[in-house]
Write a protein that holds these residues in place. Structure first.
Motif, PDB file in Angstrom:
ATOM      1  N   SER A 131       0.855  -1.192   0.000  1.00 25.61           N
ATOM      2  CA  SER A 131       0.000   0.000   0.000  1.00 25.61           C
ATOM      3  C   SER A 131       0.888   1.238   0.000  1.00 25.61           C
ATOM      4  CB  SER A 131      -0.912   0.021   1.220  1.00 25.61           C
ATOM      5  OG  SER A 131      -1.715  -1.137   1.250  1.00 25.61           O
ATOM      6  N   SER A 132       0.458   2.285  -0.703  1.00 28.57           N
ATOM      7  CA  SER A 132       1.276   3.506  -0.780  1.00 28.57           C
ATOM      8  C   SER A 132       0.375   4.728  -0.814  1.00 28.57           C
ATOM      9  CB  SER A 132       2.156   3.480  -2.027  1.00 28.57           C
ATOM     10  OG  SER A 132       1.364   3.451  -3.194  1.00 28.57           O
ATOM     11  N   PHE A 133       0.927   5.836  -0.304  1.00 27.89           N
ATOM     12  CA  PHE A 133       0.249   7.136  -0.312  1.00 27.89           C
ATOM     13  C   PHE A 133       1.260   8.191  -0.729  1.00 27.89           C
ATOM     14  CE2 PHE A 133      -2.333   4.734   2.722  1.00 27.89           C
ATOM     15  CZ  PHE A 133      -3.606   5.005   2.256  1.00 27.89           C
ATOM     16  N   ALA A 134       0.784   9.205  -1.437  1.00 34.11           N
ATOM     17  CA  ALA A 134       1.649  10.306  -1.877  1.00 34.11           C
ATOM     18  C   ALA A 134       0.930  11.628  -1.645  1.00 34.11           C
ATOM     19  CB  ALA A 134       2.011  10.158  -3.348  1.00 34.11           C
ATOM     20  N   THR A 135       1.718  12.667  -1.380  1.00 36.06           N
ATOM     21  CA  THR A 135       1.160  14.015  -1.198  1.00 36.06           C
ATOM     22  C   THR A 135       2.144  15.040  -1.745  1.00 36.06           C
ATOM     23  OG1 THR A 135       0.204  15.555   0.389  1.00 36.06           O
ATOM     24  CG2 THR A 135       2.089  14.307   1.141  1.00 36.06           C
ATOM     25  N   LEU A 136       1.601  16.150  -2.245  1.00 34.87           N
ATOM     26  CA  LEU A 136       2.432  17.235  -2.771  1.00 34.87           C
ATOM     27  C   LEU A 136       2.772  18.222  -1.660  1.00 34.87           C
ATOM     28  CD1 LEU A 136       0.418  17.960  -6.043  1.00 34.87           C
ATOM     29  CD2 LEU A 136       2.531  16.651  -5.867  1.00 34.87           C
ATOM     30  N   PHE A 137       3.856  18.959  -1.824  1.00 32.96           N
ATOM     31  CA  PHE A 137       4.240  19.987  -0.855  1.00 32.96           C
ATOM     32  C   PHE A 137       4.611  21.268  -1.603  1.00 32.96           C
ATOM     33  CE2 PHE A 137       8.060  17.564  -1.843  1.00 32.96           C
ATOM     34  CZ  PHE A 137       8.995  18.555  -2.126  1.00 32.96           C
ATOM     35  N   PRO A 138       4.424  22.448  -0.969  1.00 33.03           N
ATOM     36  CA  PRO A 138       4.739  23.712  -1.651  1.00 33.03           C
ATOM     37  C   PRO A 138       6.234  23.923  -1.817  1.00 33.03           C
ATOM     38  CG  PRO A 138       3.990  24.115   0.592  1.00 33.03           C
ATOM     39  CD  PRO A 138       3.807  22.658   0.347  1.00 33.03           C
ATOM     40  N   LYS A 139       6.581  24.881  -2.658  1.00 34.39           N
ATOM     41  CA  LYS A 139       7.979  25.133  -3.015  1.00 34.39           C
ATOM     42  C   LYS A 139       8.797  25.612  -1.814  1.00 34.39           C
ATOM     43  CE  LYS A 139      11.247  25.704  -6.201  1.00 34.39           C
ATOM     44  NZ  LYS A 139      11.814  24.575  -6.947  1.00 34.39           N
ATOM     45  N   TYR A 140       8.163  26.418  -0.933  1.00 37.46           N
ATOM     46  CA  TYR A 140       8.922  26.981   0.199  1.00 37.46           C
ATOM     47  C   TYR A 140       9.286  25.929   1.252  1.00 37.46           C
ATOM     48  CZ  TYR A 140       4.305  27.093   2.459  1.00 37.46           C
ATOM     49  OH  TYR A 140       3.075  26.760   2.972  1.00 37.46           O
ATOM     50  N   ARG A 141       8.679  24.730   1.180  1.00 38.65           N
ATOM     51  CA  ARG A 141       9.006  23.667   2.145  1.00 38.65           C
ATOM     52  C   ARG A 141      10.138  22.765   1.649  1.00 38.65           C
ATOM     53  NH1 ARG A 141       8.065  23.538   7.203  1.00 38.65           N
ATOM     54  NH2 ARG A 141       7.593  21.332   7.298  1.00 38.65           N
ATOM     55  N   GLU A 142      10.623  23.014   0.442  1.00 43.00           N
ATOM     56  CA  GLU A 142      11.604  22.115  -0.161  1.00 43.00           C
ATOM     57  C   GLU A 142      12.905  22.074   0.631  1.00 43.00           C
ATOM     58  OE1 GLU A 142      14.080  21.925  -4.325  1.00 43.00           O
ATOM     59  OE2 GLU A 142      11.980  22.556  -4.429  1.00 43.00           O
ATOM     60  N   ALA A 143      13.409  23.258   1.051  1.00 40.22           N
ATOM     61  CA  ALA A 143      14.694  23.318   1.764  1.00 40.22           C
ATOM     62  C   ALA A 143      14.605  22.597   3.108  1.00 40.22           C
ATOM     63  CB  ALA A 143      15.104  24.774   1.961  1.00 40.22           C
ATOM     64  N   TYR A 144      13.497  22.816   3.842  1.00 41.67           N
ATOM     65  CA  TYR A 144      13.349  22.180   5.163  1.00 41.67           C
ATOM     66  C   TYR A 144      13.214  20.665   5.039  1.00 41.67           C
ATOM     67  CZ  TYR A 144      11.482  21.044   9.760  1.00 41.67           C
ATOM     68  OH  TYR A 144      11.286  20.482  10.997  1.00 41.67           O
ATOM     69  N   LEU A 145      12.405  20.196   4.076  1.00 45.91           N
ATOM     70  CA  LEU A 145      12.206  18.752   3.898  1.00 45.91           C
ATOM     71  C   LEU A 145      13.496  18.061   3.450  1.00 45.91           C
ATOM     72  CD1 LEU A 145       8.719  18.766   2.133  1.00 45.91           C
ATOM     73  CD2 LEU A 145       9.204  17.973   4.441  1.00 45.91           C
TER      74      LEU A 145
END
Length: 430
Positions: free
Chosen positions: A106-120
Motif C-alpha cells: 500500500s502507498s500514499f503520496a502528497t504534494l508539498f509547496p515550493k517553500y518547504r523544499e529546503a526544510y524537507l
C-alpha cells in the motif's frame, strides 16, 4: 464456481481497510485468521469474511425472550461502554500479533509547496529513520514536489501506513518534524481543518485568522494547553495534532472563530470543563448549569428616535398639476410634426454632440498628467532690517575725525607734568 463480485473488493488493500475500526483487538483477529490460511486464497477470503461478520456480533448479548429484559441489558451495556477505568491503556501492537506480514503493498503520496523544499531536504534522513522503525519506506521527489510512503515485506502493523500518510501530510502543511513524528504513536491523531472557503471576503478572513492566533500567539497557546494538542495555523488550513478529545475541541473552536465567534468564549468554557472533570463527584453530572451562556447581541446601525416629527404640507383644495406626456412635449417643441427621417437625423446629431463632449472631456483628463505644474518664482530671502544691523554713519565720521586729530607715535608718559629738561630749555631761551 465463481466467487461473488463483492468478495473481490476485500482482497485489494484489505490490510488497510479492515483496520479503520481503530482497535488493536480487531487487528489481532484479522492477522490470526490470515495466518491460518495464508497459502490458499479461497480460505483467505472466507477467513476475512468471518472476522468482519464476527466483530459486531461479539458485543451483542443473547436474544432474551422478554422485551423488558432486552431494554435493561441494552442500558447496562451502554453505561459500561461509557465508563473507562482510570489509567487504562491499550496494549501495544507487536510483531507477535502479525508474524506473517501484509498481503499487498500500500502507498500514499502528497504534494508539498515550493517553500518547504529546503526544510524537507534537510530533515528527510530523520523522517526515513523514524519510518524505518515501523518498516515503511519514504521517498522525496524534489522535481515533482511530492512525498511518497509505501509498505514493505517486513511491515507487520497494517495501521502504520495510515500514520505515515498523516506524517507526510503534516510535514507538507509546515508542521515541524519534532511535532509531526508524534503521529506514529498509538494514542495520537491529527486533523487538518480547511478554513479557506469559510469566509468570502479576504480581509475579513485574515482578521479572523489573526484572532485565532491572538496577540503574540497567546490565544493559540491557551488552546494548546487546554486541549493537549499542537496547533499550527498556516495559509488556508489549521493543522492539529494530539488526542482525539482535544482534536474535537480544536475543530469546534476553529470553525466557530471563522463564523465570527471570538475564541475567548470557547476557551472560558474549556477552562470550566477542565475544573469540573477534576472533581470526581461532578464528573458524572450534567454541566450545563456551570457553563456560561454567551448570547449574540444584534445591535442596530443607528438608534432612531421614538417620536418622529413629520412636517405637514399646507392644505390646498386643488389637485397637483398633471405631468406633461411625451406627445405634449413633442407638440410644444414642434418635433411631433417632423418626418421620421428628420427625427432620426436630429437624434443622430444629438448623439454625436454628446459623443464629442465626452471625447473632449476624456482627452482633457488624459492631458492633465502631461501638463507641468506652475512653478513659484524663486525669491531671495531678505532679512528684515533690525536696529542692530543698521550702521550709524555719524558715529563712524566722529571716530575718523578723532583719529586724524591724534598724532602718530606713542603717547607721553605724564602729559600733565612737564619734564625737567623741558624746563631748562625754556630758561635758556628766555
Amino acid at each position: 464456481m465463481k466467487s461473488p463480485p463483492w468478495i473481490h473488493t476485500i482482497t485489494g488493500r484489505a490490510a488497510v481497510e479492515f483496520t479503520l475500526r481503530g482497535t488493536n483487538t480487531f487487528r489481532r483477529q484479522y492477522t490470526r485468521s490470515l495466518s491460518r490460511a495464508h497459502d490458499d486464497p479461497t480460505q483467505r477470503l472466507t477467513s476475512l469474511l468471518a472476522v468482519a461478520m464476527a466483530a459486531p456480533t461479539e458485543s451483542t448479548s443473547e436474544t432474551p425472550t422478554n422485551k423488558k429484559q432486552k431494554k435493561s441489558k441494552n442500558t447496562v451495556d451502554e453505561t459500561e461502554l461509557l465508563m473507562v477505568p482510570d489509567g487504562w491503556k491499550e496494549p501495544k501492537f507487536t510483531r507477535e500479533d502479525n508474524p506473517k506480514g501484509l498481503l499487498e503493498e500500500s502507498s500514499f503520496a502528497t504534494l508539498f509547496p515550493k517553500y518547504r523544499e529546503a526544510y524537507l531536504k534537510e530533515c528527510w534522513p530523520l523522517v526515513q529513520k523514524a519510518l524505518g522503525d515501523v518498516f515503511i519506506n519514504a521517498t522525496l521527489d524534489l522535481i515533482e514536489g511530492s512525498m511518497t510512503v509505501h509498505t514493505t515485506k517486513k511491515t507487520f502493523d497494517p495501521y502504520a501506513i495510515l500514520r505515515a500518510r498523516d506524517l507526510i501530510k503534516l510535514l507538507a502543511r509546515s508542521v515541524p518534524f519534532e511535532q509531526a513524528v508524534r503521529i506514529l504513536e498509538d494514542d495520537m491523531a491529527c486533523d487538518i481543518i480547511k478554513i479557506g472557503t469559510l469566509v468570502r471576503n479576504r480581509e475579513r478572513f485574515v482578521k479572523r485568522r489573526q484572532r485565532l492566533i491572538g496577540p503574540k500567539g497567546s490565544t493559540l497557546k491557551a488552546l494548546e494547553l487546554l486541549t493537549n494538542c499542537y496547533v499550527m495555523v498556516q495559509g488556508n488550513t489549521v493543522s492539529a495534532l494530539g488526542p482525539f478529545n482535544g482534536l474535537k475541541e480544536v475543530r469546534k473552536v476553529v470553525l466557530e472563530t471563522m463564523k465570527n465567534i471570538h475564541p475567548i468564549y470557547n476557551i472560558k468554557t474549556l477552562m470550566i470543563k477542565r475544573e469540573l472533570a477534576s472533581d470526581p463527584d461532578l464528573r458524572t453530572q450534567n454541566w450545563e448549569r456551570f457553563l456560561p451562556n454567551f448570547r449574540h447581541k444584534s445591535l442596530s446601525k443607528r438608534k432612531q428616535p421614538k417620536k418622529k416629527t413629520v412636517k405637514k404640507k399646507e392644505y390646498t383644495p386643488f389637485p397637483p398639476p398633471q405631468p406633461e406626456s411625451k406627445i405634449d412635449q413633442q407638440l410644444a417643441t414642434g418635433e411631433f410634426f417632423l418626418l421620421e427621417s428628420e427625427k432620426r437625423r436630429k437624434k443622430m446629431t444629438e448623439i454625436k454632440v454628446k459623443q464629442a463632449e465626452a471625447l473632449s472631456k476624456r482627452q482633457e483628463q488624459r492631458q492633465k498628467d502631461f501638463i507641468p505644474p506652475k512653478e513659484k518664482p524663486a525669491l531671495k530671502k531678505t532679512k528684515p532690517a533690525t536696529t542692530e544691523n543698521k550702521i550709524d554713519i555719524q558715529a563712524i565720521k566722529e571716530k575718523v575725525k578723532k583719529a586724524k586729530s591724534k598724532k602718530l607715535g606713542a603717547p607721553p608718559v605724564n602729559p600733565e607734568t612737564p619734564s625737567v629738561k623741558d624746563g631748562k630749555r625754556k630758561k635758556l631761551k628766555s
